[in-house]
Design a protein around this motif. Sequence first.
Motif, PDB file in Angstrom:
ATOM      1  N   MET A 122      11.814   1.698  -5.838  1.00  0.00           N
ATOM      2  CA  MET A 122      10.571   1.852  -6.608  1.00  0.00           C
ATOM      3  C   MET A 122       9.645   2.856  -5.927  1.00  0.00           C
ATOM      4  N   ARG A 123       8.860   3.536  -6.755  1.00  0.00           N
ATOM      5  CA  ARG A 123       7.890   4.518  -6.258  1.00  0.00           C
ATOM      6  C   ARG A 123       6.619   4.397  -7.081  1.00  0.00           C
ATOM      7  N   ASN A 124       5.491   4.666  -6.460  1.00  0.00           N
ATOM      8  CA  ASN A 124       4.210   4.657  -7.167  1.00  0.00           C
ATOM      9  C   ASN A 124       4.336   5.462  -8.465  1.00  0.00           C
ATOM     10  N   HIS A 178      21.070 -11.035  -6.887  1.00  0.00           N
ATOM     11  CA  HIS A 178      20.504 -10.695  -5.579  1.00  0.00           C
ATOM     12  C   HIS A 178      20.393  -9.175  -5.471  1.00  0.00           C
ATOM     13  N   ILE A 179      19.199  -8.693  -5.317  1.00  0.00           N
ATOM     14  CA  ILE A 179      18.926  -7.256  -5.291  1.00  0.00           C
ATOM     15  C   ILE A 179      18.072  -6.953  -4.064  1.00  0.00           C
ATOM     16  N   LEU A 180      18.354  -5.824  -3.410  1.00  0.00           N
ATOM     17  CA  LEU A 180      17.467  -5.367  -2.334  1.00  0.00           C
ATOM     18  C   LEU A 180      16.471  -4.394  -2.943  1.00  0.00           C
ATOM     19  N   TYR A 181      15.199  -4.751  -2.889  1.00  0.00           N
ATOM     20  CA  TYR A 181      14.139  -3.873  -3.398  1.00  0.00           C
ATOM     21  C   TYR A 181      13.655  -2.975  -2.270  1.00  0.00           C
ATOM     22  N   VAL A 182      13.641  -1.674  -2.535  1.00  0.00           N
ATOM     23  CA  VAL A 182      13.265  -0.674  -1.536  1.00  0.00           C
ATOM     24  C   VAL A 182      12.124   0.157  -2.095  1.00  0.00           C
ATOM     25  N   VAL A 270      -4.091   1.754 -18.126  1.00  0.00           N
ATOM     26  CA  VAL A 270      -2.795   1.351 -18.700  1.00  0.00           C
ATOM     27  C   VAL A 270      -1.993   0.569 -17.669  1.00  0.00           C
ATOM     28  N   TYR A 271      -2.000   1.038 -16.431  1.00  0.00           N
ATOM     29  CA  TYR A 271      -1.259   0.373 -15.352  1.00  0.00           C
ATOM     30  C   TYR A 271      -1.718  -1.077 -15.185  1.00  0.00           C
ATOM     31  N   LYS A 272      -3.023  -1.261 -15.171  1.00  0.00           N
ATOM     32  CA  LYS A 272      -3.588  -2.613 -14.998  1.00  0.00           C
ATOM     33  C   LYS A 272      -3.145  -3.531 -16.130  1.00  0.00           C
ATOM     34  N   ASP A 273      -3.172  -3.004 -17.351  1.00  0.00           N
ATOM     35  CA  ASP A 273      -2.799  -3.811 -18.507  1.00  0.00           C
ATOM     36  C   ASP A 273      -1.307  -4.150 -18.491  1.00  0.00           C
ATOM     37  N   LYS A 274      -0.456  -3.167 -18.178  1.00  0.00           N
ATOM     38  CA  LYS A 274       0.994  -3.364 -18.278  1.00  0.00           C
ATOM     39  C   LYS A 274       1.580  -4.130 -17.089  1.00  0.00           C
ATOM     40  N   THR A 275       0.832  -4.232 -15.990  1.00  0.00           N
ATOM     41  CA  THR A 275       1.362  -4.963 -14.830  1.00  0.00           C
ATOM     42  C   THR A 275       0.618  -6.277 -14.588  1.00  0.00           C
ATOM     43  N   LYS A 276      -0.215  -6.683 -15.520  1.00  0.00           N
ATOM     44  CA  LYS A 276      -1.047  -7.878 -15.311  1.00  0.00           C
ATOM     45  C   LYS A 276      -0.210  -9.156 -15.141  1.00  0.00           C
ATOM     46  N   ASP A 277       1.009  -9.141 -15.689  1.00  0.00           N
ATOM     47  CA  ASP A 277       1.851 -10.339 -15.589  1.00  0.00           C
ATOM     48  C   ASP A 277       2.870 -10.247 -14.450  1.00  0.00           C
ATOM     49  N   VAL A 278       2.784  -9.203 -13.619  1.00  0.00           N
ATOM     50  CA  VAL A 278       3.740  -9.010 -12.524  1.00  0.00           C
ATOM     51  C   VAL A 278       3.229  -9.706 -11.261  1.00  0.00           C
ATOM     52  N   LYS A 279       4.048 -10.609 -10.732  1.00  0.00           N
ATOM     53  CA  LYS A 279       3.658 -11.330  -9.508  1.00  0.00           C
ATOM     54  C   LYS A 279       4.059 -10.570  -8.245  1.00  0.00           C
ATOM     55  N   PHE A 280       5.011  -9.650  -8.397  1.00  0.00           N
ATOM     56  CA  PHE A 280       5.539  -8.885  -7.266  1.00  0.00           C
ATOM     57  C   PHE A 280       4.443  -8.009  -6.656  1.00  0.00           C
ATOM     58  N   LYS A 281       4.432  -7.887  -5.336  1.00  0.00           N
ATOM     59  CA  LYS A 281       3.406  -7.091  -4.655  1.00  0.00           C
ATOM     60  C   LYS A 281       3.938  -5.671  -4.407  1.00  0.00           C
ATOM     61  N   PHE A 282       3.332  -4.700  -5.079  1.00  0.00           N
ATOM     62  CA  PHE A 282       3.705  -3.296  -4.858  1.00  0.00           C
ATOM     63  C   PHE A 282       2.961  -2.746  -3.641  1.00  0.00           C
ATOM     64  N   VAL A 283       3.637  -1.927  -2.851  1.00  0.00           N
ATOM     65  CA  VAL A 283       3.016  -1.430  -1.611  1.00  0.00           C
ATOM     66  C   VAL A 283       1.831  -0.509  -1.880  1.00  0.00           C
ATOM     67  N   TRP A 284       1.796   0.103  -3.086  1.00  0.00           N
ATOM     68  CA  TRP A 284       0.712   1.070  -3.364  1.00  0.00           C
ATOM     69  C   TRP A 284      -0.536   0.389  -3.905  1.00  0.00           C
ATOM     70  N   ASP A 285      -0.478  -0.879  -4.247  1.00  0.00           N
ATOM     71  CA  ASP A 285      -1.660  -1.562  -4.803  1.00  0.00           C
ATOM     72  C   ASP A 285      -2.627  -1.982  -3.692  1.00  0.00           C
TER      73      ASP A 285
END
Length: 285
Positions: A122-124, A178-182, A270-285
């Motif tokens: 994943m990338r910003n 099982h996935i490795l997220y990078v 748009v980002y805020k609206d489309k990721t509001k239900d995501v529990k995962f912590k992105f490094v760029w947030d």
Amino acid sequence: MTEAELYTVYKGVFLPSHLHPAESLKYYEDFTFRSDDILIVTYPKSGTTWMQEIVPLIVSERDFTPVMTVPNWDRAPWLEEHRAITLNLEQRPSPRIFATHYHCQMMNESYFKVKPRVLYVMRNPKDVFTSSFPYYEMASFLVNPGTQDEFMEKFLDGKVMFGSWFDHVKGWLNAEEHILYVFYEEMIADLKGSLEKIAQYLGKSLSPDLIEKIADHCVFKNMKQNKMSNYSLVPEEFMNQTKSEFMRKGIAGDWKNHFTEAQEQRFNSVYKDKTKDVKFKFVWD
């Protein structure tokens, strides 16, 4: 040329027809995975080329020959791309290394049955957008992006190749396998640490010396010189690198050099609206 002229709509997303003809999509649909296959999964412009360099080096442990002599699209081919049919992938010894830009729900029956190993990068999305804009200008098989404002609306709406970044990321974050997220940003900040994490996931125990050697080969400035990885072998009629290099900067945060204040606010909204239900912590947030 327009989307209708250049793209195929497949499972709800745009695919460049030149790279993904019907027979290629059928080939992937029928493809049989092995449990020890390694699948590099990315949304376009999120670090695919980087991982196509890194993973073969980790798997081979010492042999740098393939990454210096075999183009990355043959050493870790996209399963949905037209070249996959020609590479006799069924005969390749394990572990096979593949790449795909598919959304999770686009994967075939064999994938869900076999559950191969997945490295999801994943990338910003602001940097994904910033990297995509010149790519759309230089690649003849993609629709001309227009202005940055016009392209941003297409990007945010998922009217670009491989559809919505938001749908892509959320789909893979919700995958049960099982996935490795990078994170691309973590690879830039600590490449050796990322290599160790990837190697551990792939069941490889690499010496500090070998990790150092792979990291040195895979820093952006060195990789950019590798003709097997920098896309300089692609004819200019398909990728005009006089307009923009395929491998441009390889940095995090370049969006700040390109976004206007209004564009940043639009993207954030748009980002805020489309990721509001995501529990995962992105490094760029």
